[in-house]
Design an enzyme around this catalytic site. Structure first.
Site, PDB file in Angstrom:
ATOM      1  N   TYR A 213      31.122  48.244  55.801  1.00 43.28           N
ATOM      2  CA  TYR A 213      32.404  48.406  55.101  1.00 43.28           C
ATOM      3  C   TYR A 213      32.728  47.174  54.259  1.00 43.28           C
ATOM      4  O   TYR A 213      33.061  47.291  53.076  1.00 43.28           O
ATOM      5  CB  TYR A 213      33.520  48.666  56.115  1.00 43.28           C
ATOM      6  CG  TYR A 213      34.868  48.905  55.464  1.00 43.28           C
ATOM      7  CD1 TYR A 213      35.161  50.140  54.879  1.00 43.28           C
ATOM      8  CD2 TYR A 213      35.838  47.909  55.414  1.00 43.28           C
ATOM      9  CE1 TYR A 213      36.388  50.371  54.271  1.00 43.28           C
ATOM     10  CE2 TYR A 213      37.067  48.137  54.814  1.00 43.28           C
ATOM     11  CZ  TYR A 213      37.343  49.368  54.248  1.00 43.28           C
ATOM     12  OH  TYR A 213      38.564  49.596  53.634  1.00 43.28           O
TER      13      TYR A 213
ATOM     14  N   SER B  15      39.610  46.288  49.276  1.00 44.56           N
ATOM     15  CA  SER B  15      40.217  45.960  50.575  1.00 44.56           C
ATOM     16  C   SER B  15      40.250  44.445  50.729  1.00 44.56           C
ATOM     17  O   SER B  15      39.431  43.735  50.129  1.00 44.56           O
ATOM     18  CB  SER B  15      39.383  46.556  51.710  1.00 44.56           C
ATOM     19  OG  SER B  15      39.815  46.059  52.962  1.00 44.56           O
TER      20      SER B  15
HETATM   21  N1  LIG Z   1      44.611  51.947  55.493  1.00 47.59           N
HETATM   22  C1  LIG Z   1      44.241  50.678  55.385  1.00 47.59           C
HETATM   23  O1  LIG Z   1      44.667  49.796  56.146  1.00 47.59           O
HETATM   24  C2  LIG Z   1      43.297  50.256  54.269  1.00 47.59           C
HETATM   25  C3  LIG Z   1      43.117  48.887  54.033  1.00 47.59           C
HETATM   26  C4  LIG Z   1      42.285  48.484  53.011  1.00 47.59           C
HETATM   27  C5  LIG Z   1      41.653  49.423  52.204  1.00 47.59           C
HETATM   28  N2  LIG Z   1      41.825  50.734  52.449  1.00 47.59           N
HETATM   29  C6  LIG Z   1      41.132  51.683  51.559  1.00 47.59           C
HETATM   30  O2  LIG Z   1      42.074  52.581  51.010  1.00 47.59           O
HETATM   31  C7  LIG Z   1      41.445  53.837  50.753  1.00 47.59           C
HETATM   32  C8  LIG Z   1      42.245  54.947  51.446  1.00 47.59           C
HETATM   33  O3  LIG Z   1      42.260  54.660  52.831  1.00 47.59           O
HETATM   34  P1  LIG Z   1      43.290  55.387  53.837  1.00 47.59           P
HETATM   35  O4  LIG Z   1      43.573  54.428  54.913  1.00 47.59           O
HETATM   36  O5  LIG Z   1      44.408  55.990  53.081  1.00 47.59           O
HETATM   37  O6  LIG Z   1      42.320  56.524  54.427  1.00 47.59           O
HETATM   38  P2  LIG Z   1      42.647  57.979  54.981  1.00 47.59           P
HETATM   39  O7  LIG Z   1      41.499  58.288  55.881  1.00 47.59           O
HETATM   40  O8  LIG Z   1      44.026  58.092  55.480  1.00 47.59           O
HETATM   41  O9  LIG Z   1      42.541  58.880  53.655  1.00 47.59           O
HETATM   42  C9  LIG Z   1      41.337  58.979  52.933  1.00 47.59           C
HETATM   43  C10 LIG Z   1      41.302  60.294  52.182  1.00 47.59           C
HETATM   44  O10 LIG Z   1      40.027  60.339  51.504  1.00 47.59           O
HETATM   45  C11 LIG Z   1      39.425  61.605  51.742  1.00 47.59           C
HETATM   46  N3  LIG Z   1      37.974  61.465  51.680  1.00 47.59           N
HETATM   47  C12 LIG Z   1      37.122  60.978  52.642  1.00 47.59           C
HETATM   48  N4  LIG Z   1      35.860  61.045  52.209  1.00 47.59           N
HETATM   49  C13 LIG Z   1      35.906  61.544  50.945  1.00 47.59           C
HETATM   50  C14 LIG Z   1      34.912  61.853  49.973  1.00 47.59           C
HETATM   51  N5  LIG Z   1      33.596  61.688  50.224  1.00 47.59           N
HETATM   52  N6  LIG Z   1      35.317  62.340  48.775  1.00 47.59           N
HETATM   53  C15 LIG Z   1      36.630  62.544  48.519  1.00 47.59           C
HETATM   54  N7  LIG Z   1      37.608  62.317  49.404  1.00 47.59           N
HETATM   55  C16 LIG Z   1      37.240  61.815  50.609  1.00 47.59           C
HETATM   56  C17 LIG Z   1      39.921  62.038  53.118  1.00 47.59           C
HETATM   57  O11 LIG Z   1      39.839  63.447  53.288  1.00 47.59           O
HETATM   58  C18 LIG Z   1      41.351  61.511  53.107  1.00 47.59           C
HETATM   59  O12 LIG Z   1      42.266  62.465  52.599  1.00 47.59           O
HETATM   60  C19 LIG Z   1      40.011  53.702  51.261  1.00 47.59           C
HETATM   61  O13 LIG Z   1      39.162  53.380  50.167  1.00 47.59           O
HETATM   62  C20 LIG Z   1      40.097  52.559  52.243  1.00 47.59           C
HETATM   63  O14 LIG Z   1      38.866  51.903  52.397  1.00 47.59           O
HETATM   64  C21 LIG Z   1      42.629  51.189  53.467  1.00 47.59           C
END
Ligand SMILES: NC(=O)c1ccc[n+]([C@@H]2O[C@H](COP(=O)([O-])OP(=O)(O)OC[C@H]3O[C@@H](n4cnc5c(N)ncnc54)[C@H](O)[C@@H]3O)[C@@H](O)[C@H]2O)c1
Length: 272
Positions: free
Chosen positions: A158, A146
């Site tokens: 985080y 991130s």
């Molecule tokens: N959306 C953003 O702005 C953003 C920015 C930077 C980084 N990220 C990172 O991107 C990744 C995805 O984020 P997102 O925004 O798509 O999240 P999201 O919540 O939309 O999707 C996450 C998915 O991971 C699954 N999940 C949660 N815990 C889990 C576990 N213990 N084992 C397996 N699956 C699990 C959930 O069921 C969900 O389907 C994460 O690592 C997040 O930290 C997101």
């Protein structure tokens, strides 16, 4: 003659995407499948994994990445079902409800977030790298970090976890290069994962969580994130498929000599 289309083509490759049932993971699984890969979609929520797999013509399994034994089984299942593991995307991660001032962070919040965001990435890297080394065909590991790893704002749990993922990526890149396994990280910036619901035009920290739950209301650290997002150089939130495109780059021959980097896909967030 080899063309750029050949470099980007993932036909014949097998990918596993964790947390592929929603958001960025869903988009990455979709993009890899569009580029020709066979994709195993895993998620803690089997229903979501099945929905993505159904949409992209892939396979699905239930996996909680914080469960070491389940990770080992899921990687073995990928190889036994699809014949190989060429690309591993460690996307599963949690953020909602874990931010806030350090005095408010309970042991349980700390452990729960790190068990998914850090232990989970480690377990998957270990199992995935072992399978790739055993097969002897090289591979790609893509860890989802991130912008918060470089520019803190969500909180110590985080932000710390995502910085750990970056250094794990570099250490593994160094160790696995002789096996022709490239290990890189994506550093997404604000990426809107709430489907059809548009991003807020007049954001407050209450409305900014990409998946809908308020982040850290009243927390000055969170105000930093709000300020960055409202001044984002590109002027709008990212679409999950923008992370998907970058993942295809890191998974394909386009990035054959790229290892140990983090690639910000962030609309300029880290310029601020
Ligand atoms: N959306 C953003 O702005 C953003 C920015 C930077 C980084 N990220 C990172 O991107 C990744 C995805 O984020 P997102 O925004 O798509 O999240 P999201 O919540 O939309 O999707 C996450 C998915 O991971 C699954 N999940 C949660 N815990 C889990 C576990 N213990 N084992 C397996 N699956 C699990 C959930 O069921 C969900 O389907 C994460 O690592 C997040 O930290 C997101």
């Amino acid at each position: 003659m080899t063309t750029p289309n050949d470099w980007i083509d993932l036909t014949g490759k097998v990918a596993h995407v964790t947390g592929g049932g929603h958001g960025i993971g869903e988009a990455i699984a979709t993009a890899l499948a569009m580029a020709g890969a066979q994709v195993m979609v895993s998620d803690i929520d089997l229903g979501k994994a099945l929905a993505t797999a159904d949409k992209i013509g892939g396979h699905a399994l239930a996996l909680d990445v914080s469960d070491r034994a389940a990770v080992d089984e899921a990687i073995a299942k990928t190889v036994s079902t699809l014949g190989a593991l060429d690309i591993l995307v460690n996307n599963a991660g949690v953020y909602n409800g874990f931010g806030g001032p350090v005095r408010d962070i309970t042991d349980d919040m700390w452990r729960t977030l790190w068990s998914v965001n850090v232990d989970g990435v480690f377990y998957c890297c270990r199992a995935g790298a072992s399978a790739m080394i055993e097969a002897g065909n090289g591979g790609r590991i893509i860890n989802i970090s991130s912008t918060q790893a470089m520019s803190p704002g969500v909180g110590v749990t985080y932000d710390g976890s995502k910085a750990a993922v970056l250094q794990m990526t570099k250490a593994l890149a160094l160790e696995l290069a002789p096996h022709n396994i490239n290990v890189n990280a994506l550093a997404p910036g604000p990426t809107w994962v709430r489907g059809g619901k548009p991003p807020p035009t007049n954001p407050t920290s209450d409305t900014l969580s990409p998946s809908g739950t308020p982040m850290t209301t009243g927390n000055p650290l969170s105000d930093t994130v709000v300020s960055h997002i409202t001044r984002l150089p590109k002027g709008h939130w990212g679409d999950p498929m923008e992370q998907g495109k970058a993942a295809v780059f890191l998974a394909s021959d386009m990035s054959s000599f790229v290892t140990g980097i983090y690639l910000p896909v962030d609309g300029g967030y880290l310029l601020l």
